[in-house]
Design a protein around this motif. Sequence first.
Motif, mmCIF file in Angstrom:
data_model
loop_
_atom_site.group_PDB
_atom_site.id
_atom_site.type_symbol
_atom_site.label_atom_id
_atom_site.label_comp_id
_atom_site.label_asym_id
_atom_site.label_seq_id
_atom_site.Cartn_x
_atom_site.Cartn_y
_atom_site.Cartn_z
ATOM 1 N N VAL A 1 13.992 53.929 -22.907
ATOM 2 C CA VAL A 1 14.646 52.812 -23.663
ATOM 3 C C VAL A 1 14.136 52.309 -24.740
ATOM 4 O O VAL A 1 14.755 51.961 -25.647
ATOM 5 N N VAL A 2 12.816 52.347 -24.689
ATOM 6 C CA VAL A 2 12.180 51.625 -25.883
ATOM 7 C C VAL A 2 12.738 52.286 -27.361
ATOM 8 O O VAL A 2 12.629 51.554 -28.196
ATOM 9 N N LEU B 1 7.531 55.224 -36.621
ATOM 10 C CA LEU B 1 8.436 54.619 -36.304
ATOM 11 C C LEU B 1 8.772 53.214 -36.385
ATOM 12 O O LEU B 1 9.483 52.422 -36.664
ATOM 13 N N TRP B 2 7.388 52.254 -35.992
ATOM 14 C CA TRP B 2 7.070 51.058 -36.204
ATOM 15 C C TRP B 2 5.565 51.103 -36.036
ATOM 16 O O TRP B 2 4.708 51.749 -35.811
ATOM 17 N N GLU C 1 4.037 55.640 -24.720
ATOM 18 C CA GLU C 1 5.272 55.895 -25.420
ATOM 19 C C GLU C 1 5.065 54.819 -26.519
ATOM 20 O O GLU C 1 5.500 55.171 -27.914
ATOM 21 N N LEU C 2 4.829 53.579 -26.546
ATOM 22 C CA LEU C 2 4.679 52.636 -27.553
ATOM 23 C C LEU C 2 3.815 53.257 -28.512
ATOM 24 O O LEU C 2 3.916 53.162 -29.730
ATOM 25 N N GLN C 3 2.752 53.851 -28.131
ATOM 26 C CA GLN C 3 1.330 54.171 -28.961
ATOM 27 C C GLN C 3 2.262 55.416 -29.878
ATOM 28 O O GLN C 3 1.903 55.795 -31.179
ATOM 29 N N GLN C 4 2.849 56.422 -29.163
ATOM 30 C CA GLN C 4 3.371 57.516 -29.671
ATOM 31 C C GLN C 4 4.508 57.167 -30.748
ATOM 32 O O GLN C 4 4.218 57.629 -31.711
ATOM 33 N N MET C 5 5.216 56.166 -30.551
ATOM 34 C CA MET C 5 6.065 55.759 -31.457
ATOM 35 C C MET C 5 5.567 55.467 -32.778
ATOM 36 O O MET C 5 5.792 55.278 -34.008
ATOM 37 N N LYS D 1 3.527 51.238 -16.449
ATOM 38 C CA LYS D 1 2.772 50.507 -17.509
ATOM 39 C C LYS D 1 2.070 51.752 -18.402
ATOM 40 O O LYS D 1 2.226 51.500 -19.676
ATOM 41 N N LYS D 2 1.313 52.442 -17.675
ATOM 42 C CA LYS D 2 0.685 53.660 -18.561
ATOM 43 C C LYS D 2 1.600 54.428 -19.137
ATOM 44 O O LYS D 2 1.440 54.598 -20.659
ATOM 45 N N GLU D 3 2.871 54.991 -18.765
ATOM 46 C CA GLU D 3 3.598 55.765 -19.692
ATOM 47 C C GLU D 3 4.268 54.764 -20.818
ATOM 48 O O GLU D 3 4.613 55.153 -21.783
ATOM 49 N N LEU D 4 4.582 53.437 -20.351
ATOM 50 C CA LEU D 4 5.303 52.652 -21.372
ATOM 51 C C LEU D 4 4.413 52.594 -22.452
ATOM 52 O O LEU D 4 4.511 52.591 -23.953
#
Length: 238
Positions: free
Chosen positions: A148-149, A193-194, A184-188, A178-181
């Motif tokens: 969703v992020v 993307l941001w 994903e935040l780091q990947q983006m 939390k690890k997966e989130l």
Amino acid sequence: MTDSSRTPEDARAAFQTCKSPDARERVQFYDSWAENYEKDHCLMSYSAPHLGIDFLLDNFSGSHEAARVLDVACGSGWIAKLMVELGFKHFVGVDGSQGMLALAAKTGLYEELKLALLGTEPLPAQTGAFDVVIIAGALDPGFAPVSVVRELCHAAKPGGLVCMSRGDHSGAAGQQYKKELERELQQMQEEGLWSQVGLKHTDRYMEDPHLDPERVQELQQEQRFISGTAYLYKKAIH
């Protein structure tokens, strides 16, 4: 009507029930929980809305009055009720529970309210349309999936802020989420993307709803709480 006689034990039981793995059952529970939702969260010293909004305000330099805010998993409208006191006026809300949206509508603060179950239906928000995208508490296993992020980022304007606050719930599923989130935040961020504005941590996100009720009174106050984090990102300007 809110049940004024509810106790922390009632609230704890509700929190233990709301994470049904079956999406339909979860929505039905939230529909029935709507009237006592804010009361129960207060009984558990839930701080996700304040944590996210305070961190957002520390980093938001635009006009509060002109900003368009997308309130994802808006629930009863708690976020909008707090932000309108700070001068924000333009809100669009999304939630998976019709009962919650009915309460949000009663606030009179939202220009639009949209029904969508995160992760099973696309986020019903225009791409690149919002100065602020905020989600409080829903980024947990059994609620919104990590994927969703990306939709939150897509909804933000170039240069817009995406604010996410969540608790570090105990258990293997919560730790894995939390690890997966964060992966994903780091990947983006690596994809351009941001960029990360920062993180804000609290040791008192909320009282742990999964404590054994018989043990709660034996614990010191600080031992009853789980920690939490607010993540703030700025969408890239291409």
